[in-house]
Design an enzyme around this catalytic site. Structure first.
Site, PDB file in Angstrom:
ATOM      1  N   ARG A 181      15.329  -1.018  -7.490  1.00  0.00           N
ATOM      2  CA  ARG A 181      13.923  -1.290  -7.767  1.00  0.00           C
ATOM      3  C   ARG A 181      13.696  -1.484  -9.264  1.00  0.00           C
ATOM      4  O   ARG A 181      14.363  -0.842 -10.085  1.00  0.00           O
ATOM      5  CB  ARG A 181      13.054  -0.104  -7.302  1.00  0.00           C
TER       6      ARG A 181
ATOM      7  N   ARG B 128       1.588 -11.095   6.176  1.00  0.00           N
ATOM      8  CA  ARG B 128       3.010 -11.323   6.436  1.00  0.00           C
ATOM      9  C   ARG B 128       3.498 -10.745   7.753  1.00  0.00           C
ATOM     10  O   ARG B 128       4.682 -10.849   8.083  1.00  0.00           O
ATOM     11  CB  ARG B 128       3.830 -10.801   5.246  1.00  0.00           C
TER      12      ARG B 128
ATOM     13  N   PRO C  71       0.840  -1.206   0.000  1.00  0.00           N
ATOM     14  CA  PRO C  71       0.000   0.000   0.000  1.00  0.00           C
ATOM     15  C   PRO C  71       0.873   1.255   0.000  1.00  0.00           C
ATOM     16  O   PRO C  71       1.788   1.377   0.801  1.00  0.00           O
ATOM     17  CB  PRO C  71      -0.786  -0.127   1.310  1.00  0.00           C
ATOM     18  N   GLU C  72       0.621   2.149  -0.937  1.00  0.00           N
ATOM     19  CA  GLU C  72       1.382   3.388  -1.025  1.00  0.00           C
ATOM     20  C   GLU C  72       0.514   4.559  -0.584  1.00  0.00           C
ATOM     21  O   GLU C  72      -0.628   4.361  -0.184  1.00  0.00           O
ATOM     22  CB  GLU C  72       1.876   3.579  -2.462  1.00  0.00           C
TER      23      GLU C  72
ATOM     24  N   LYS D  44       2.754   7.174   4.602  1.00  0.00           N
ATOM     25  CA  LYS D  44       1.971   5.953   4.409  1.00  0.00           C
ATOM     26  C   LYS D  44       1.400   5.458   5.741  1.00  0.00           C
ATOM     27  O   LYS D  44       1.011   4.305   5.865  1.00  0.00           O
ATOM     28  CB  LYS D  44       2.852   4.861   3.795  1.00  0.00           C
TER      29      LYS D  44
END
Ligand SMILES: [Zn+2]
Length: 293
Positions: free
Chosen positions: A277, A124, A2-3, A58
């Site tokens: 990335r 997680r 989630p950003e 965030k």
């Protein structure tokens, strides 16, 4: 992960549902997801009312009438799902957003006086929900290190430039992703805004003209705002405040479009690695330019 736009979507959705509700019960499984002393929970969480839901970078902040806040970091797989007369879920996209809850990913369950429940699900277990005095929130290390909010009304192109030049010898993609420079910009929005401004992600900050920096600032705000409007970036099961599926990914112009034609020039989009990335770019529109020595 989630950003910023997804967390903003969680904030907007929860703000329509939970302010004014009183917390009657809280249960959790692993203390890693809910690292709070039971005495604090009993005194400052149970029995208190929700005042407002806010966001910083965030991080989600649920302000309580006890002058404490629940500070929530969704990390890789966190999501928030409200189930009452209405249902709202956002964050990490998986079936738990729409399935029966609690399920095996549920870490914290908050019950309200209207019989509704708020579930913090996190497959997680990297995320957490911490109870912190509201006036101490801005002092915790995490917030102190954060750069300014890119969407704040008083954040200007000039401020943006001043942030970037703090890392004048780094490549622009790494700088955009650095949360201490600007808060909340993730991989998707970095790639999308660089494509919009026709800047190669490996361009060193000192080689960017003021015109290019202004354009990047405009593009960054554009992609973040568009994504919030579309309910987040995810391309899988996704339920936003109105129960619609998030659709930003269908608006992405370069992210995860390697092998497809650039919408601007038709050149094939490529994927390279920058700042550790996966990075998507058009090799024609985004040429690597170096300033004349
Ligand atoms: Zn192109």
């Amino acid at each position: 992960m989630p950003e910023l736009p997804e967390v903003e979507t969680v904030k907007i959705g929860l703000n329509k549902l939970i302010p004014g509700l009183k917390i009657t019960e809280v249960s959790h499984d692993t203390p890693k997801s809910f690292p709070n002393a039971q005495a604090d929970v009993d005194q400052f969480l149970i029995g208190s009312g929700v005042v407002a839901v806010k966001r910083r970078a965030k991080i989600l902040l649920i302000e309580l009438s006890s002058k404490y806040s629940l500070v929530v970091h969704l990390k890789m797989t966190g999501q928030m799902v409200y189930v009452g007369k209405e249902r709202f879920g956002a964050g990490h996209p998986n079936e738990s957003l729409i399935g029966s809850l609690p399920d095996k990913s549920t870490r914290v369950t908050i019950s309200f006086d209207n019989s509704a429940h708020l579930f913090f699900n996190d497959q997680r277990k990297f995320g957490w929900m911490r109870l912190i005095p509201t006036d101490e929130v801005s002092n915790i290390d995490f917030f102190k290190k954060l750069g300014p909010e890119p969407l704040a009304a008083d954040f200007t192109a000039k401020d943006f430039k001043e942030c970037l030049i703090r890392r004048v010898n780094s490549n622009i993609k790494a700088v955009l992703l650095d949360q201490t420079v600007i808060a909340g910009v993730g991989n998707i929005y970095a790639d999308e805004s660089l494509w919009g401004a026709k800047i190669h992600p490996e361009t060193v900050v000192k080689d960017l003209s003021t015109v290019k920096i202004n354009l990047l600032f405009k593009e960054l705000r554009y992609v973040l705002e568009l994504s919030i409007e579309k309910g987040g970036s995810t391309d899988r099961n996704y339920v936003n405040a109105e129960g619609k599926k998030g659709s930003y990914m269908s608006f992405a112009r370069v992210f995860r479009r390697e092998g497809q034609a650039c919408q601007r020039c038709g050149t094939t989009i490529i994927k390279i690695r920058v700042a550790g990335r996966g990075t998507h770019l058009c090799p024609h529109c985004q040429k690597l330019k170096k300033a004349a020595k």
